[in-house]
Design a protein around this motif. Structure first.
Motif, PDB file in Angstrom:
ATOM      1  N   TRP A 189      16.124 -20.966  -3.242  1.00  0.00           N
ATOM      2  CA  TRP A 189      14.671 -19.868  -3.748  1.00  0.00           C
ATOM      3  C   TRP A 189      13.565 -20.933  -3.640  1.00  0.00           C
ATOM      4  O   TRP A 189      12.478 -20.199  -3.599  1.00  0.00           O
ATOM      5  CB  TRP A 189      14.931 -18.940  -5.363  1.00  0.00           C
ATOM      6  CG  TRP A 189      15.573 -20.070  -5.686  1.00  0.00           C
ATOM      7  CD1 TRP A 189      16.623 -20.426  -6.159  1.00  0.00           C
ATOM      8  CD2 TRP A 189      14.407 -20.668  -6.942  1.00  0.00           C
ATOM      9  NE1 TRP A 189      16.155 -20.969  -7.763  1.00  0.00           N
ATOM     10  CE2 TRP A 189      15.170 -21.205  -8.237  1.00  0.00           C
ATOM     11  CE3 TRP A 189      12.446 -20.211  -6.765  1.00  0.00           C
ATOM     12  CZ2 TRP A 189      14.202 -21.774  -9.186  1.00  0.00           C
ATOM     13  CZ3 TRP A 189      11.913 -20.433  -8.301  1.00  0.00           C
ATOM     14  CH2 TRP A 189      12.508 -21.637  -9.163  1.00  0.00           C
ATOM     15  N   ARG A 190      13.518 -22.175  -4.051  1.00  0.00           N
ATOM     16  CA  ARG A 190      12.592 -22.308  -4.429  1.00  0.00           C
ATOM     17  C   ARG A 190      11.210 -23.405  -3.161  1.00  0.00           C
ATOM     18  O   ARG A 190       9.830 -23.472  -3.664  1.00  0.00           O
ATOM     19  CB  ARG A 190      12.491 -23.978  -5.114  1.00  0.00           C
ATOM     20  CG  ARG A 190      14.109 -23.779  -6.299  1.00  0.00           C
ATOM     21  CD  ARG A 190      14.002 -25.582  -6.740  1.00  0.00           C
ATOM     22  NE  ARG A 190      14.543 -25.602  -8.210  1.00  0.00           N
ATOM     23  CZ  ARG A 190      14.187 -25.341  -9.444  1.00  0.00           C
ATOM     24  NH1 ARG A 190      12.821 -25.850  -9.171  1.00  0.00           N
ATOM     25  NH2 ARG A 190      14.481 -25.427 -10.919  1.00  0.00           N
ATOM     26  N   LEU A 223      17.202 -17.830 -12.472  1.00  0.00           N
ATOM     27  CA  LEU A 223      16.259 -18.854 -11.330  1.00  0.00           C
ATOM     28  C   LEU A 223      18.133 -20.026 -11.700  1.00  0.00           C
ATOM     29  O   LEU A 223      17.768 -20.989 -11.058  1.00  0.00           O
ATOM     30  CB  LEU A 223      14.980 -19.121 -11.537  1.00  0.00           C
ATOM     31  CG  LEU A 223      14.679 -18.043 -11.500  1.00  0.00           C
ATOM     32  CD1 LEU A 223      12.863 -18.962 -12.351  1.00  0.00           C
ATOM     33  CD2 LEU A 223      13.970 -18.217 -10.265  1.00  0.00           C
ATOM     34  N   ASP A 257      15.946 -11.210  -2.803  1.00  0.00           N
ATOM     35  CA  ASP A 257      14.880 -11.694  -2.130  1.00  0.00           C
ATOM     36  C   ASP A 257      13.630 -10.913  -2.711  1.00  0.00           C
ATOM     37  O   ASP A 257      12.199 -11.806  -2.326  1.00  0.00           O
ATOM     38  CB  ASP A 257      14.924 -11.914  -0.758  1.00  0.00           C
ATOM     39  CG  ASP A 257      16.125 -12.493   0.353  1.00  0.00           C
ATOM     40  OD1 ASP A 257      16.150 -13.816  -0.457  1.00  0.00           O
ATOM     41  OD2 ASP A 257      16.412 -12.547   1.316  1.00  0.00           O
ATOM     42  N   VAL A 307      19.130 -10.263 -10.559  1.00  0.00           N
ATOM     43  CA  VAL A 307      19.123 -10.948  -9.659  1.00  0.00           C
ATOM     44  C   VAL A 307      20.612 -11.740 -10.093  1.00  0.00           C
ATOM     45  O   VAL A 307      21.777 -11.703  -8.828  1.00  0.00           O
ATOM     46  CB  VAL A 307      18.224 -12.139  -9.933  1.00  0.00           C
ATOM     47  CG1 VAL A 307      18.333 -12.917  -9.221  1.00  0.00           C
ATOM     48  CG2 VAL A 307      16.573 -11.541  -9.743  1.00  0.00           C
ATOM     49  N   LEU A 333       7.078 -19.901  -9.158  1.00  0.00           N
ATOM     50  CA  LEU A 333       7.801 -19.456  -9.725  1.00  0.00           C
ATOM     51  C   LEU A 333       8.646 -20.844 -10.100  1.00  0.00           C
ATOM     52  O   LEU A 333       9.008 -21.049 -11.115  1.00  0.00           O
ATOM     53  CB  LEU A 333       8.939 -18.379  -8.955  1.00  0.00           C
ATOM     54  CG  LEU A 333       9.793 -17.799  -9.115  1.00  0.00           C
ATOM     55  CD1 LEU A 333       9.190 -16.707 -10.470  1.00  0.00           C
ATOM     56  CD2 LEU A 333      10.741 -16.812  -8.623  1.00  0.00           C
ATOM     57  N   GLU A 387       7.085 -13.909  -7.834  1.00  0.00           N
ATOM     58  CA  GLU A 387       5.968 -15.033  -7.246  1.00  0.00           C
ATOM     59  C   GLU A 387       4.439 -14.412  -7.002  1.00  0.00           C
ATOM     60  O   GLU A 387       3.725 -15.326  -7.418  1.00  0.00           O
ATOM     61  CB  GLU A 387       6.698 -15.241  -5.849  1.00  0.00           C
ATOM     62  CG  GLU A 387       5.780 -16.556  -5.037  1.00  0.00           C
ATOM     63  CD  GLU A 387       6.035 -18.113  -5.653  1.00  0.00           C
ATOM     64  OE1 GLU A 387       4.891 -19.016  -5.155  1.00  0.00           O
ATOM     65  OE2 GLU A 387       6.361 -17.763  -6.713  1.00  0.00           O
ATOM     66  N   HIS A 431       9.024 -20.321  -2.991  1.00  0.00           N
ATOM     67  CA  HIS A 431       8.396 -20.140  -4.522  1.00  0.00           C
ATOM     68  C   HIS A 431       8.001 -20.898  -5.453  1.00  0.00           C
ATOM     69  O   HIS A 431       8.332 -20.932  -6.365  1.00  0.00           O
ATOM     70  CB  HIS A 431       9.755 -19.030  -5.400  1.00  0.00           C
ATOM     71  CG  HIS A 431       9.803 -18.484  -4.138  1.00  0.00           C
ATOM     72  ND1 HIS A 431      11.258 -18.093  -3.234  1.00  0.00           N
ATOM     73  CD2 HIS A 431       9.468 -16.225  -3.861  1.00  0.00           C
ATOM     74  CE1 HIS A 431      11.593 -16.642  -2.291  1.00  0.00           C
ATOM     75  NE2 HIS A 431      10.586 -16.297  -2.877  1.00  0.00           N
ATOM     76  N   LEU A 485      12.979 -12.208  -5.811  1.00  0.00           N
ATOM     77  CA  LEU A 485      12.183 -13.692  -5.897  1.00  0.00           C
ATOM     78  C   LEU A 485      10.474 -13.676  -5.460  1.00  0.00           C
ATOM     79  O   LEU A 485       9.496 -13.843  -6.312  1.00  0.00           O
ATOM     80  CB  LEU A 485      12.854 -14.527  -5.218  1.00  0.00           C
ATOM     81  CG  LEU A 485      14.182 -14.836  -5.994  1.00  0.00           C
ATOM     82  CD1 LEU A 485      14.592 -15.846  -4.594  1.00  0.00           C
ATOM     83  CD2 LEU A 485      13.687 -15.640  -6.911  1.00  0.00           C
ATOM     84  N   ASP A 486      10.317 -12.322  -4.890  1.00  0.00           N
ATOM     85  CA  ASP A 486       9.057 -12.183  -4.281  1.00  0.00           C
ATOM     86  C   ASP A 486       8.027 -11.733  -5.018  1.00  0.00           C
ATOM     87  O   ASP A 486       7.045 -12.173  -4.990  1.00  0.00           O
ATOM     88  CB  ASP A 486       9.004 -11.627  -2.777  1.00  0.00           C
ATOM     89  CG  ASP A 486       9.225 -12.446  -1.578  1.00  0.00           C
ATOM     90  OD1 ASP A 486       9.659 -13.457  -1.897  1.00  0.00           O
ATOM     91  OD2 ASP A 486       9.890 -11.444  -0.875  1.00  0.00           O
TER      92      ASP A 486
END
Length: 197
Positions: free
Chosen positions: A171-172, A160, A134, A102, A178, A141, A175, A137-138
């Motif tokens: 991103w928040r 993050l 993405d 990331v 997360l 999550e 998610h 992060l998915d």
């Protein structure tokens, strides 16, 4: 004394600093800023790649990159942010690779959008790197880091944090699990907030 060449905004240097603290080694490490863009900075002699972080050992030799530095600190301390059990070890190292990936993608986007003149920016390259972020992060999550804090947790938290710093925490919104995990991590690991830029 060990010397860590770092930049306050570097998520990789932040990862090393947090690991060093958790391993009880912070008092043995002098933190010295480095400028990877400055040809006159001694960083390029200490690390041929001219990258941060670089760890200078007491005998003058150097270690880089962050993964190697953390591995060395883990060995030096005997405490262990890198698990010994093979199953836990490779799960932690895989999670570290995800967090570092990331960061790699985010840095490439940052360079493309911040350093390159707008007329020369390559939108497809930006979209390609954003896709990596993405998907990562998915995945996080769906299954936030769990269990005892290890190098994987640290790497994800630093990634993050870097997204918060450079991309205003976009991103928040998508998610929430997360976000909750990162808040819990920050409460448990005080160095995370202490190393925030």
């Amino acid at each position: 004394m060990l010397i860590l060449r770092y930049s306050p905004a570097s998520p990789y240097a932040r990862k090393v600093r947090i690991a060093a603290d958790l391993l009880g080694l912070s008092e043995r490490i002098e933190i010295v800023a480095g400028d990877a863009a400055d040809p006159a900075d001694s960083l390029r002699r200490q690390n041929p790649l001219g990258k941060i972080p670089t760890l200078i050992l007491e005998d003058g030799s150097t270690l880089y990159d962050s993964r190697v530095i953390v591995e060395y600190l883990d060995h030096l301390s005997g405490a262990g942010v890198i698990p010994v059990d093979p199953s836990a070890r490779f799960a932690a190292l895989r999670l570290q690779a995800l967090g570092d990936g990331v960061n790699d993608a985010a840095l490439l986007i940052r360079y493309e959008t911040f350093s390159r003149p707008e007329a020369l920016r390559y939108d497809e390259a930006i979209a390609h790197q954003q896709g990596k972020i993405d998907r990562a992060l998915d995945a996080l999550e769906a299954a936030p880091p769990a269990g005892q804090v290890d190098i994987g947790h640290i790497a994800v938290a630093c990634a993050l944090g870097y997204l918060d710093l450079r991309f205003a925490g976009a991103w928040r919104e998508k998610h929430p699990r997360l976000v909750a995990w990162l808040e819990k991590f920050a409460r448990a690991v005080s160095t995370f907030e202490a190393t925030k830029v």
